[in-house]
Design a protein around this motif. Structure first.
Motif, PDB file in Angstrom:
ATOM      1  N   ALA A 198     -30.570 -58.274   2.177  1.00  0.00           N
ATOM      2  CA  ALA A 198     -31.279 -58.530   0.918  1.00  0.00           C
ATOM      3  C   ALA A 198     -30.488 -59.570   0.133  1.00  0.00           C
ATOM      4  O   ALA A 198     -29.287 -59.405  -0.095  1.00  0.00           O
ATOM      5  CB  ALA A 198     -31.431 -57.253   0.107  1.00  0.00           C
ATOM      6  N   HIS A 199     -31.163 -60.637  -0.260  1.00  0.00           N
ATOM      7  CA  HIS A 199     -30.522 -61.686  -1.030  1.00  0.00           C
ATOM      8  C   HIS A 199     -30.669 -61.373  -2.517  1.00  0.00           C
ATOM      9  O   HIS A 199     -31.782 -61.264  -3.039  1.00  0.00           O
ATOM     10  CB  HIS A 199     -31.149 -63.044  -0.703  1.00  0.00           C
ATOM     11  CG  HIS A 199     -31.026 -63.411   0.745  1.00  0.00           C
ATOM     12  ND1 HIS A 199     -29.885 -63.956   1.285  1.00  0.00           N
ATOM     13  CD2 HIS A 199     -31.905 -63.283   1.771  1.00  0.00           C
ATOM     14  CE1 HIS A 199     -30.057 -64.166   2.581  1.00  0.00           C
ATOM     15  NE2 HIS A 199     -31.278 -63.763   2.902  1.00  0.00           N
ATOM     16  N   GLN A 200     -29.536 -61.197  -3.180  1.00  0.00           N
ATOM     17  CA  GLN A 200     -29.537 -60.824  -4.588  1.00  0.00           C
ATOM     18  C   GLN A 200     -29.496 -62.070  -5.474  1.00  0.00           C
ATOM     19  O   GLN A 200     -29.096 -63.150  -5.041  1.00  0.00           O
ATOM     20  CB  GLN A 200     -28.338 -59.919  -4.884  1.00  0.00           C
ATOM     21  CG  GLN A 200     -28.319 -58.670  -4.011  1.00  0.00           C
ATOM     22  CD  GLN A 200     -27.173 -57.751  -4.343  1.00  0.00           C
ATOM     23  OE1 GLN A 200     -27.306 -56.847  -5.156  1.00  0.00           O
ATOM     24  NE2 GLN A 200     -26.036 -57.967  -3.723  1.00  0.00           N
ATOM     25  N   GLU A 205     -24.930 -61.302  -0.305  1.00  0.00           N
ATOM     26  CA  GLU A 205     -26.055 -60.537   0.202  1.00  0.00           C
ATOM     27  C   GLU A 205     -25.669 -59.073   0.389  1.00  0.00           C
ATOM     28  O   GLU A 205     -24.512 -58.748   0.601  1.00  0.00           O
ATOM     29  CB  GLU A 205     -26.519 -61.097   1.559  1.00  0.00           C
ATOM     30  CG  GLU A 205     -26.934 -62.548   1.541  1.00  0.00           C
ATOM     31  CD  GLU A 205     -25.779 -63.492   1.782  1.00  0.00           C
ATOM     32  OE1 GLU A 205     -24.633 -62.991   1.855  1.00  0.00           O
ATOM     33  OE2 GLU A 205     -26.002 -64.705   1.867  1.00  0.00           O
ATOM     34  N   ARG A 206     -26.661 -58.222   0.328  1.00  0.00           N
ATOM     35  CA  ARG A 206     -26.435 -56.804   0.607  1.00  0.00           C
ATOM     36  C   ARG A 206     -27.064 -56.481   1.950  1.00  0.00           C
ATOM     37  O   ARG A 206     -28.268 -56.655   2.154  1.00  0.00           O
ATOM     38  CB  ARG A 206     -27.038 -55.918  -0.479  1.00  0.00           C
ATOM     39  CG  ARG A 206     -26.682 -54.449  -0.246  1.00  0.00           C
ATOM     40  CD  ARG A 206     -27.269 -53.535  -1.271  1.00  0.00           C
ATOM     41  NE  ARG A 206     -26.875 -52.154  -1.005  1.00  0.00           N
ATOM     42  CZ  ARG A 206     -27.404 -51.102  -1.617  1.00  0.00           C
ATOM     43  NH1 ARG A 206     -28.328 -51.268  -2.547  1.00  0.00           N
ATOM     44  NH2 ARG A 206     -26.994 -49.886  -1.317  1.00  0.00           N
ATOM     45  N   SER A 345     -20.676 -53.756  -1.975  1.00  0.00           N
ATOM     46  CA  SER A 345     -21.846 -52.884  -1.974  1.00  0.00           C
ATOM     47  C   SER A 345     -21.436 -51.467  -2.361  1.00  0.00           C
ATOM     48  O   SER A 345     -20.261 -51.105  -2.256  1.00  0.00           O
ATOM     49  CB  SER A 345     -22.487 -52.877  -0.582  1.00  0.00           C
ATOM     50  OG  SER A 345     -21.630 -52.226   0.347  1.00  0.00           O
ATOM     51  N   PRO A 377     -27.233 -52.057  -7.269  1.00  0.00           N
ATOM     52  CA  PRO A 377     -28.298 -52.981  -7.651  1.00  0.00           C
ATOM     53  C   PRO A 377     -29.449 -52.326  -8.398  1.00  0.00           C
ATOM     54  O   PRO A 377     -29.984 -52.886  -9.327  1.00  0.00           O
ATOM     55  CB  PRO A 377     -28.767 -53.549  -6.301  1.00  0.00           C
ATOM     56  CG  PRO A 377     -27.617 -53.339  -5.383  1.00  0.00           C
ATOM     57  CD  PRO A 377     -26.942 -52.085  -5.843  1.00  0.00           C
ATOM     58  N   ASP A 378     -29.835 -51.128  -7.970  1.00  0.00           N
ATOM     59  CA  ASP A 378     -30.958 -50.443  -8.605  1.00  0.00           C
ATOM     60  C   ASP A 378     -30.416 -49.284  -9.421  1.00  0.00           C
ATOM     61  O   ASP A 378     -30.052 -48.247  -8.882  1.00  0.00           O
ATOM     62  CB  ASP A 378     -31.930 -49.934  -7.545  1.00  0.00           C
ATOM     63  CG  ASP A 378     -33.259 -49.491  -8.151  1.00  0.00           C
ATOM     64  OD1 ASP A 378     -33.287 -49.214  -9.367  1.00  0.00           O
ATOM     65  OD2 ASP A 378     -34.252 -49.433  -7.412  1.00  0.00           O
TER      66      ASP A 378
END
Length: 501
Positions: A198-200, A205-206, A345, A377-378
């Motif tokens: 996943a590109h933040q 990236e994650r 992460s 991130p969330d």
């Protein structure tokens, strides 16, 4: 033809740190596995680790490549420090002569000829090398050659049966670049591992790994963070606190200050988490450092994870207050790690904390909660991440201290996220500023403590040249927690004290 392994307990290690834990021990021998993911997710690196682990175990390996050349594969391996000795590479690539116009097929479709030739070369390579571990890269090429789903499925089934009969543990790689997404191999494979990236908006990236299926094995479900570095992939299994429940006798750890221990009812209990809250500059980090310095001075290992303050600044500031953290670090009783939330992460951070607990740390400090939230991130799941981590540490008997910054000098709310973690922590220590007679003072109180009884008082607090100082009860004031208290009249001060609970 050899007999295929029928025992699910006969496993092969993948060679990927953390992945065997997710797979409950590794890969069952003589089975077919699918590793899928878009280009750049690390499929080739994982496959090379799998084959190199086989070489370390004395098992022969074969890499069948339908896309990359042997030179490219060896270059990837060299970048990770692997020499590929003991691993055979079979290139099945179109010849450059196929670019010539007279080499184009006119009567037969390419799939009718090339698929058969490709299969022959795969079988010939396996018969020649007799491998224990096989990697085929990639299925997209076979899918394009097969043209239709029926032919593709039958071809993969035939390969599966052949490889199993030769007692090969096989990994098929799928880069999802074929014309259509196909789930045929998922149903055929014994196990399916998916790699995603996943590109933040900011930071690196994650990367996350998920085991979609693994027949007959109770694997660790859900998404697991992983990273690619020199040396290959490293997987960080999702932390599940319920899998590590232990019970033992808990003791209190002193802060090293008699007045602070009195306020806390004797100190902080092992296996309990403590949230230290307060506005910026109120002494939260210094207070957490006081607990660490006292424990390390008793010979108990500790660990600190810093999201905001630099490691160098913390050590210099603490040394100036007489806590001698630098000496404790040199003596091996304290580890201090500076965390960059943009590059780390949640899984990596949790693993670092778990490793610290595994190395014997009795007190672990996370400074601060606000920085930890940036690493998730969330934020909807921030409380879940934190709860699992604190529960795990609690079950290990670790004293966990989490620092949280509140907005505003006299404010009572957490940072801009508005997330309150006080209900997760077992103990809550509050630091406050209050103004009196033109001077900004500090106060400390214990709002919550599950491990034992504690004082309900509000005491004076200060960070002096000699370190942390917890003073007398501020009984001359009313409304300290509002930030602007009023001084009680003398008549009120002479009233008998009400009975405490």
């Amino acid at each position: 033809m050899e007999n295929q392994n029928s025992d699910t307990f006969r496993r092969l290690s993948t060679g990927v740190p953390g992945l065997d834990t997710v797979l409950a021990g590794g890969l069952t021998r003589d089975r077919l596995y699918l590793v899928e993911g878009e280009p750049g997710t690390g499929k080739t690196t994982l496959a090379l680790q799998f084959l190199n682990e086989g070489v370390r175990q004395g098992e022969s390996g074969l890499y069948i490549t339908l896309a990359e050349t042997a030179v490219e594969l060896r270059a990837v391996a060299a970048a990770h420090g692997w020499d590929m000795a003991g691993i055979a590479i079979e290139e099945i690539l179109p010849d450059e002569n196929s670019l010539a116009p007279d080499q184009q097929y006119t009567i037969f479709h390419p799939s009718e000829i090339e698929l058969g030739l490709t299969s022959q070369r795969i079988v010939a390579a396996i018969e020649r090398t007799r491998p224990v571990r096989v990697v085929l890269d990639s299925l997209s090429e076979l899918q394009l050659l097969a043209e239709n789903a029926l032919r593709y499925r039958r071809h993969v089934l035939a390969l599966k049966q052949y490889l199993s009969s030769r007692c090969c543990t096989t990994i098929f790689l799928d880069d999802r670049t074929a014309l259509s997404t196909d789930l045929q191999v998922r149903s055929v494979a014994h196990g399916v591992i998916t790699l995603d990236v996943a590109h933040q908006a900011y930071g690196g990236e994650r990367r996350r790994l998920r085991v979609v299926k693994y027949r007959g094995i109770a694997f660790a479900g859900g998404a697991h963070d992983y990273r690619i570095a020199t040396g290959g992939l490293r997987v960080y299994p999702r932390l599940v606190a319920a899998e590590s429940r232990v019970s033992d006798t808990r003791r209190q750890l002193s802060s090293g200050l008699a007045s602070l221990d009195q306020l806390l009812g004797g100190g902080l209990e092992e296996g309990m988490s403590t949230l230290i809250t307060g506005p910026a500059g109120s002494g939260k980090s210094t207070l957490s450092t006081q607990f660490v310095a006292a424990a390390a001075a008793r010979g108990e290992p500790c660990a600190m994870f810093l999201f905001e303050e630099s490691r160098n600044n913390l050590l210099n500031r603490s040394d100036a207050l007489g806590m001698n953290l630098s000496g404790l670090v040199r003596g091996g009783l304290l580890t201090v790690q500076q965390i960059d939330p943009a590059e780390l992460s949640p899984g990596q951070f949790s693993q670092a904390v778990v490793d610290a607990a595994g190395d014997g740390a009795r007190i672990i400090v996370i400074d601060s909660l606000n920085g930890y939230m940036n690493a998730v991130p969330d934020e909807r799941f921030m409380a879940t991440y934190l709860h699992e981590l604190l529960t795990y540490l609690g079950q290990r008997g670790v004293v966990t201290i989490v620092v949280a910054v509140q907005s505003g000098v006299l404010g009572h709310q957490y940072g801009s996220s508005g997330v309150d973690a006080s209900y997760i922590a077992d103990n809550v220590i509050m630091l406050r500023y209050f103004e009196t007679q033109g001077t900004l003072k500090q106060a400390i109180s214990v709002a919550k403590k599950r491990g034992s009884s504690h004082e309900r008082t509000i005491r004076a607090f200060a960070v002096e040249h000699q370190g942390v100082a917890v003073g007398h009860v501020l009984q001359d004031f009313h409304g300290i927690l509002t930030g602007v208290p009023r001084i009680l009249p003398a008549a009120a001060l002479n009233q008998p004290k009400a009975a405490e609970d």
